[in-house]
Design a protein around this motif. Structure first.
Motif, PDB file in Angstrom:
ATOM      1  N   ALA A  51      82.357  25.184  84.670  1.00 65.46           N
ATOM      2  CA  ALA A  51      83.385  24.300  85.460  1.00 65.46           C
ATOM      3  C   ALA A  51      82.976  22.753  86.054  1.00 65.46           C
ATOM      4  O   ALA A  51      81.981  22.749  86.540  1.00 65.46           O
ATOM      5  N   ARG A  52      83.877  21.871  85.872  1.00 74.78           N
ATOM      6  CA  ARG A  52      83.515  20.579  86.150  1.00 74.78           C
ATOM      7  C   ARG A  52      84.798  19.934  86.910  1.00 74.78           C
ATOM      8  O   ARG A  52      85.869  20.069  86.289  1.00 74.78           O
ATOM      9  N   MET A  53      84.604  18.976  87.937  1.00 73.50           N
ATOM     10  CA  MET A  53      85.498  18.340  88.448  1.00 73.50           C
ATOM     11  C   MET A  53      85.389  16.737  88.082  1.00 73.50           C
ATOM     12  O   MET A  53      84.274  16.543  87.762  1.00 73.50           O
ATOM     13  N   HIS A  54      86.635  16.175  87.834  1.00 74.00           N
ATOM     14  CA  HIS A  54      86.335  14.975  87.044  1.00 74.00           C
ATOM     15  C   HIS A  54      87.039  13.638  87.868  1.00 74.00           C
ATOM     16  O   HIS A  54      87.847  13.877  88.496  1.00 74.00           O
ATOM     17  N   PHE A  55      86.434  12.364  87.885  1.00 76.83           N
ATOM     18  CA  PHE A  55      86.839  11.277  88.398  1.00 76.83           C
ATOM     19  C   PHE A  55      86.835  10.277  87.542  1.00 76.83           C
ATOM     20  O   PHE A  55      85.800  10.112  86.650  1.00 76.83           O
ATOM     21  N   VAL A  56      87.965   9.631  87.219  1.00 79.34           N
ATOM     22  CA  VAL A  56      88.165   8.581  86.394  1.00 79.34           C
ATOM     23  C   VAL A  56      87.378   7.158  86.617  1.00 79.34           C
ATOM     24  O   VAL A  56      87.832   7.001  87.777  1.00 79.34           O
ATOM     25  N   THR A  57      86.775   6.746  85.912  1.00 76.33           N
ATOM     26  CA  THR A  57      86.132   5.652  86.225  1.00 76.33           C
ATOM     27  C   THR A  57      86.576   4.330  85.391  1.00 76.33           C
ATOM     28  O   THR A  57      86.684   3.272  85.747  1.00 76.33           O
ATOM     29  N   VAL A 112      88.246  24.195  90.821  1.00 77.34           N
ATOM     30  CA  VAL A 112      87.103  24.613  90.424  1.00 77.34           C
ATOM     31  C   VAL A 112      85.873  24.747  91.424  1.00 77.34           C
ATOM     32  O   VAL A 112      85.209  25.503  91.473  1.00 77.34           O
ATOM     33  N   LEU A 113      85.962  23.898  92.588  1.00 74.51           N
ATOM     34  CA  LEU A 113      85.389  23.803  93.758  1.00 74.51           C
ATOM     35  C   LEU A 113      85.396  25.087  94.529  1.00 74.51           C
ATOM     36  O   LEU A 113      84.309  25.629  94.956  1.00 74.51           O
ATOM     37  N   TRP A 114      86.619  25.569  94.546  1.00 76.17           N
ATOM     38  CA  TRP A 114      86.970  26.669  95.749  1.00 76.17           C
ATOM     39  C   TRP A 114      87.163  27.880  95.050  1.00 76.17           C
ATOM     40  O   TRP A 114      87.136  29.024  95.851  1.00 76.17           O
ATOM     41  N   ILE A 115      87.754  27.886  93.828  1.00 75.19           N
ATOM     42  CA  ILE A 115      88.179  29.205  93.293  1.00 75.19           C
ATOM     43  C   ILE A 115      87.140  29.391  92.172  1.00 75.19           C
ATOM     44  O   ILE A 115      87.393  28.522  91.003  1.00 75.19           O
ATOM     45  N   GLY A 116      86.348  30.615  91.961  1.00 76.67           N
ATOM     46  CA  GLY A 116      85.646  30.954  90.671  1.00 76.67           C
ATOM     47  C   GLY A 116      86.850  31.170  89.450  1.00 76.67           C
ATOM     48  O   GLY A 116      87.760  31.950  89.894  1.00 76.67           O
ATOM     49  N   ASN A 117      86.323  31.128  88.297  1.00 70.83           N
ATOM     50  CA  ASN A 117      87.172  31.302  87.129  1.00 70.83           C
ATOM     51  C   ASN A 117      88.719  30.705  87.225  1.00 70.83           C
ATOM     52  O   ASN A 117      89.382  31.429  86.941  1.00 70.83           O
ATOM     53  N   TRP A 118      88.605  29.499  87.576  1.00 70.93           N
ATOM     54  CA  TRP A 118      89.891  29.173  87.770  1.00 70.93           C
ATOM     55  C   TRP A 118      90.478  28.890  86.033  1.00 70.93           C
ATOM     56  O   TRP A 118      90.042  28.327  85.453  1.00 70.93           O
ATOM     57  N   GLN A 119      91.908  29.363  86.174  1.00 74.59           N
ATOM     58  CA  GLN A 119      92.454  29.018  85.146  1.00 74.59           C
ATOM     59  C   GLN A 119      93.370  27.812  84.971  1.00 74.59           C
ATOM     60  O   GLN A 119      94.213  27.726  85.837  1.00 74.59           O
ATOM     61  N   GLN A 120      93.291  26.847  84.061  1.00 79.15           N
ATOM     62  CA  GLN A 120      94.121  25.805  84.025  1.00 79.15           C
ATOM     63  C   GLN A 120      95.588  26.059  83.873  1.00 79.15           C
ATOM     64  O   GLN A 120      95.884  26.910  82.960  1.00 79.15           O
ATOM     65  N   LEU A 121      96.363  24.975  84.580  1.00 81.23           N
ATOM     66  CA  LEU A 121      97.632  25.287  84.303  1.00 81.23           C
ATOM     67  C   LEU A 121      98.458  24.196  83.681  1.00 81.23           C
ATOM     68  O   LEU A 121      99.564  24.281  83.361  1.00 81.23           O
ATOM     69  N   GLY A 122      97.519  23.262  83.206  1.00 85.07           N
ATOM     70  CA  GLY A 122      98.213  22.333  82.424  1.00 85.07           C
ATOM     71  C   GLY A 122      97.145  21.643  81.453  1.00 85.07           C
ATOM     72  O   GLY A 122      96.222  22.213  80.900  1.00 85.07           O
ATOM     73  N   ILE A 123      97.489  20.471  80.741  1.00 85.62           N
ATOM     74  CA  ILE A 123      96.448  19.893  79.715  1.00 85.62           C
ATOM     75  C   ILE A 123      96.107  18.434  80.088  1.00 85.62           C
ATOM     76  O   ILE A 123      96.860  17.632  80.666  1.00 85.62           O
TER      77      ILE A 123
END
Length: 279
Positions: free
Chosen positions: A199-205, A231-242
Motif C-alpha cells: 500500500a502506498r499513498m501518492h503525491f503528484v509532483t 491506506v494510512l488508516w485502513i488495512g487491506n483497503w479496496q480501491q473504489l476507482g481507477i
C-alpha cells in the motif's frame, strides 16, 4: 617626421600613429591584438621590448588556442560516445520489441516513454546516478531527503502538522519510506477493486493524473495533489476507482508499512497519529 637622419624608435612611429586621431589609433591597436592569433606580419615590432612583448603575447595566444581546441575535441568525443551509447540502447530495445511481436501501439508507447525518461534523466539525474551522494554522511542524506520530499508530503494536513509535532520522525519518513515514480501517458497506478499488497499513498509532483470513479465526474490531480490516503488508516483497503496518468508525470509515493514502522519507532507521550485518527 621623415628624412635620412630620422630614426624609427617604435612601431607607433613606423605606423605613422603619432598625431593620428583617437579612433584610428584604437582600431590600429585592436587590429594588432587580433593579428597575434593569426600570425599576420603587417604590423611588426621595432624595438627589443616591443618584439619581446609580441612574442610573449603570441605564445600565450598559441597556448590558449591549443587548450580550447583540446577541450573542444574532448567534448565532441564525449558527445559522440554518449550518442552512440544511446543509439545502441534504442536498437536493443527495438530488436527486443520486434522479436517478441509486441503490438505496434504498445511498442510506440514504450519507445516514447523510454525517450522521455532518458531526457528527464539528463535534466534531473536520479539520486542513484549521483555518485558523490553515496559518500556523504547519513545525517546529511536524511536532511537531503527531507528537503526534497518533505515539501510534497506537507501538502497533506496530517503530515504538515506531524512535521511540527515530531520533526525527527518526519525526517526519517522522508528518508526511509518515500520513493519517486516516473509515469508514461496512460499508465494505470491502481484499478477498481484492487487490494494492494504494498500500500502506498501518492503525491503528484509533475504532470497530471486522472481519477475515475463510477457515477462521478473524472477528477484531475495536478502537482500538489495527493490521493489514496485511506491506506494510512485502513488495512487491506479496496480501491473504489481507477487512477491513470494523463501525460508523462512524476509522483512521490509513501510506503505505508515503512511509514508506520517509523511512527512506532518515534512514539511520543502524546502520540500524534493516534490523536489525528481519532479526531
Amino acid at each position: 617626421k621623415t628624412g635620412p637622419n630620422y630614426e624609427v624608435t617604435s612601431w607607433i612611429q613606423l605606423a605613422n600613429l603619432v598625431g593620428a586621431g583617437i579612433w584610428y589609433r584604437y582600431v590600429y591597436s585592436f587590429h594588432w591584438a587580433l593579428v597575434q592569433y593569426s600570425g599576420d606580419s603587417s604590423i611588426v615590432p621595432v624595438t627589443e621590448m616591443e618584439r619581446s612583448y609580441a612574442a610573449l603575447v603570441q605564445f600565450i595566444s598559441f597556448a590558449l588556442s591549443a587548450i580550447m581546441v583540446s577541450d573542444l575535441t574532448t567534448l565532441m568525443t564525449q558527445l559522440q560516445f554518449v550518442s552512440a551509447n544511446y543509439n545502441r540502447k534504442v536498437l536493443v530495445l527495438q530488436r527486443f520489441l520486434a522479436d517478441n511481436d509486441v503490438p505496434t501501439m504498445l511498442a510506440a508507447r514504450i519507445m516514447q516513454n523510454a525517450a522521455d525518461t532518458m531526457q528527464e534523466k539528463k535534466r534531473t539525474p536520479p539520486e542513484k546516478n549521483v555518485e558523490l551522494l553515496q559518500h556523504i554522511s547519513a545525517p546529511l542524506l536524511i536532511e537531503l531527503h527531507y528537503s526534497v520530499h518533505g515539501q510534497f508530503l506537507a501538502n497533506h494536513p496530517f503530515f504538515g502538522a506531524y512535521d511540527m509535532a515530531n520533526p525527527s520522525a518526519m525526517r526519517s519518513i522522508c528518508h526511509r519510506a518515500v520513493s519517486v515514480d516516473s509515469l508514461s501517458k496512460g499508465d494505470v497506478i491502481f484499478c477498481m477493486g484492487e487490494i494492494s499488497t504494498n500500500a502506498r499513498m501518492h503525491f503528484v509532483t509533475k504532470g497530471s493524473l486522472k481519477y475515475l470513479l463510477t457515477n462521478y465526474e473524472p477528477r484531475s490531480l495536478e502537482p500538489g495533489s495527493y490521493i489514496n490516503e485511506m491506506v494510512l488508516w485502513i488495512g487491506n483497503w479496496q480501491q473504489l476507482g481507477i487512477l491513470r496518468s494523463s501525460q508523462s508525470s512524476e509522483m512521490t509515493s509513501l510506503q505505508v508499512a515503512e511509514c508506520l514502522k517509523v511512527m512506532n519507532q518515534f512514539r511520543t507521550k502524546q502520540h500524534y497519529p493516534v490523536a489525528y485518527a481519532r479526531w
